[in-house]
Design a protein around this motif. Sequence first.
Motif, PDB file in Angstrom:
ATOM      1  N   CYS A 276       0.654  -1.281  -0.059  1.00 41.57           N
ATOM      2  CA  CYS A 276       0.240  -0.083  -0.055  1.00 41.57           C
ATOM      3  C   CYS A 276       0.718   1.285   0.126  1.00 41.57           C
ATOM      4  CB  CYS A 276      -0.960   0.110   1.084  1.00 41.57           C
ATOM      5  SG  CYS A 276      -2.188  -1.142   0.993  1.00 41.57           S
ATOM      6  N   ARG A 277       2.058   1.182   0.499  1.00 42.16           N
ATOM      7  CA  ARG A 277       3.181   2.154   0.477  1.00 42.16           C
ATOM      8  C   ARG A 277       2.811   3.450   1.567  1.00 42.16           C
ATOM      9  NH1 ARG A 277       5.490   5.613  -4.362  1.00 42.16           N
ATOM     10  NH2 ARG A 277       6.344   7.311  -3.209  1.00 42.16           N
ATOM     11  N   MET A 278       1.655   4.094   1.210  1.00 38.07           N
ATOM     12  CA  MET A 278       1.532   5.475   2.131  1.00 38.07           C
ATOM     13  C   MET A 278       0.166   5.112   3.071  1.00 38.07           C
ATOM     14  SD  MET A 278       1.630   8.106  -1.060  1.00 38.07           S
ATOM     15  CE  MET A 278       3.081   8.496  -1.961  1.00 38.07           C
ATOM     16  N   ALA A 279       0.377   5.877   4.379  1.00 39.50           N
ATOM     17  CA  ALA A 279      -0.621   5.579   5.237  1.00 39.50           C
ATOM     18  C   ALA A 279      -0.364   6.956   6.329  1.00 39.50           C
ATOM     19  CB  ALA A 279      -0.679   4.447   5.927  1.00 39.50           C
ATOM     20  N   TRP A 280      -1.503   7.240   7.106  1.00 39.59           N
ATOM     21  CA  TRP A 280      -1.429   8.194   7.979  1.00 39.59           C
ATOM     22  C   TRP A 280      -2.005   7.437   9.301  1.00 39.59           C
ATOM     23  CZ3 TRP A 280      -5.690  10.308  10.237  1.00 39.59           C
ATOM     24  CH2 TRP A 280      -6.894  10.163   9.558  1.00 39.59           C
ATOM     25  N   LEU A 370       2.675   2.581   9.849  1.00 45.61           N
ATOM     26  CA  LEU A 370       3.437   1.179   8.908  1.00 45.61           C
ATOM     27  C   LEU A 370       2.711   0.059   8.849  1.00 45.61           C
ATOM     28  CD1 LEU A 370       6.296   0.768   8.158  1.00 45.61           C
ATOM     29  CD2 LEU A 370       6.919  -0.247  10.718  1.00 45.61           C
ATOM     30  N   LYS A 371       1.774  -0.423   9.805  1.00 44.61           N
ATOM     31  CA  LYS A 371       0.997  -1.619   9.541  1.00 44.61           C
ATOM     32  C   LYS A 371       0.313  -1.269   8.243  1.00 44.61           C
ATOM     33  CE  LYS A 371      -2.394  -4.580  11.878  1.00 44.61           C
ATOM     34  NZ  LYS A 371      -3.275  -4.787  13.254  1.00 44.61           N
ATOM     35  N   GLN A 372      -0.274  -0.317   8.175  1.00 46.50           N
ATOM     36  CA  GLN A 372      -0.939   0.008   6.932  1.00 46.50           C
ATOM     37  C   GLN A 372      -0.175   0.105   5.381  1.00 46.50           C
ATOM     38  OE1 GLN A 372      -4.164   2.972   7.199  1.00 46.50           O
ATOM     39  NE2 GLN A 372      -3.288   3.402   9.102  1.00 46.50           N
ATOM     40  N   CYS A 373       0.873   0.679   5.563  1.00 47.20           N
ATOM     41  CA  CYS A 373       1.952   0.808   4.606  1.00 47.20           C
ATOM     42  C   CYS A 373       2.430  -0.549   4.047  1.00 47.20           C
ATOM     43  CB  CYS A 373       3.173   1.663   5.080  1.00 47.20           C
ATOM     44  SG  CYS A 373       2.671   3.394   5.030  1.00 47.20           S
TER      45      CYS A 373
END
Length: 393
Positions: A276-280, A370-373
């Motif tokens: 997914c690479r990007m997250a917040w 980081l978990k989402q990324c």
Amino acid sequence: ACGIGYLDHMLDQLNSHGQLRVSVQAWLGEEKVSPHSNDAYITGCDHEVSSSVGSALGAAVKEMLQGRSSEGSFRFLVPLDEALTDLSLTFPAPGAEALPSEVALAPFGKFPPAGRTRIGSFRTCLTEVVLQNFAKALNVCLTVKKLRGDNAHHIVEATFKSLARCLRCSLDAFLHLDLTQGTAQQPAVRETCKQRGTKETNIDISLNLDAPPESLGSISTGLSTLDALLRKLSTFRIRAKCSGDVWIDEHHSTEDVMITVGQALHVALGSKAGCCRMAWAEAQEGAAKVLCVMDLSNRPGFCCDLRWHGQQEEMAEDVSVEMLHHCFESFVINAQMTVHLVQVLPTQDEREASAMELAMAGAKAMGAALKQCVLIDPRRAGVTASSKGTLST
């Protein structure tokens, strides 16, 4: 081909980051605009083209969502080196009119102090024209604010990437798309071990991105604050052991552990294809509330405005306050990520957060992002989420 080269580049962000297939073709009179041209700017009709591009894009998305049966609000933030933009899309209830949109991106850079007026052949003032017409055609309230940014190219690019990601979130929600139902082949187990031995420290790190975090005993660095920080960061399996020269001070152990954890993460992620690479994410610990915005970019960059000095402390238990910032920075740079940590400041009636609370909230937010990324999106079919086709190395 819209006749503004930089705007074409921004529209390509919708394909790479929104997982859409956007194709725009403009005509100037009876003549079809050719790719890689800036004819709209040269002929002085770039405002009309920008307005039409925004309207056409909004109308196309509206048609995709014509069966939408509920309201909804979506938000995404994208970090691009020193630039950070916060974008939201708020869809009204079906049949209702959206609230007015707001675009707050100026100035576009700081050289000159008033900001740039052009990026290539794209006039920066047209950013708002594209976005406002997009929102009007889609009937959505679009709000975007520049939180940080000294480079005009990065400010606008971060905005369009945020729009792309926000659109993807809204489409998934309204069309009831479940990325867990993809058929793409899962990658090999993403794990690694990393050792670091010097006259100052001996460190052994192992991590597995696809395994759950373990018990408290899996992290033992000789420093209780560093252990607590790593546990907050561990939204997947991290094992960390360190024997360091803490009889001198905590500097070498904290720095070397976070360097090694960052290096191990970079190795475990491999090419990052399909991620997914990007997250917040936001997290709170005591009086501290911290926003983390992350990109597995292969372009190391760390921006942080946490008020470590809020209570004028020197130590956070057994780690100095100055080393807390350095811990995050060492991890991010060696993991080759772009990360922004933003403190949500207390109101006048709230107390100032302690350094320990800030560190734990920052680590918790970073772990959640980081978990989402690192999640694999099967719709990407192993393709890197980048308009370049690859990540910088």
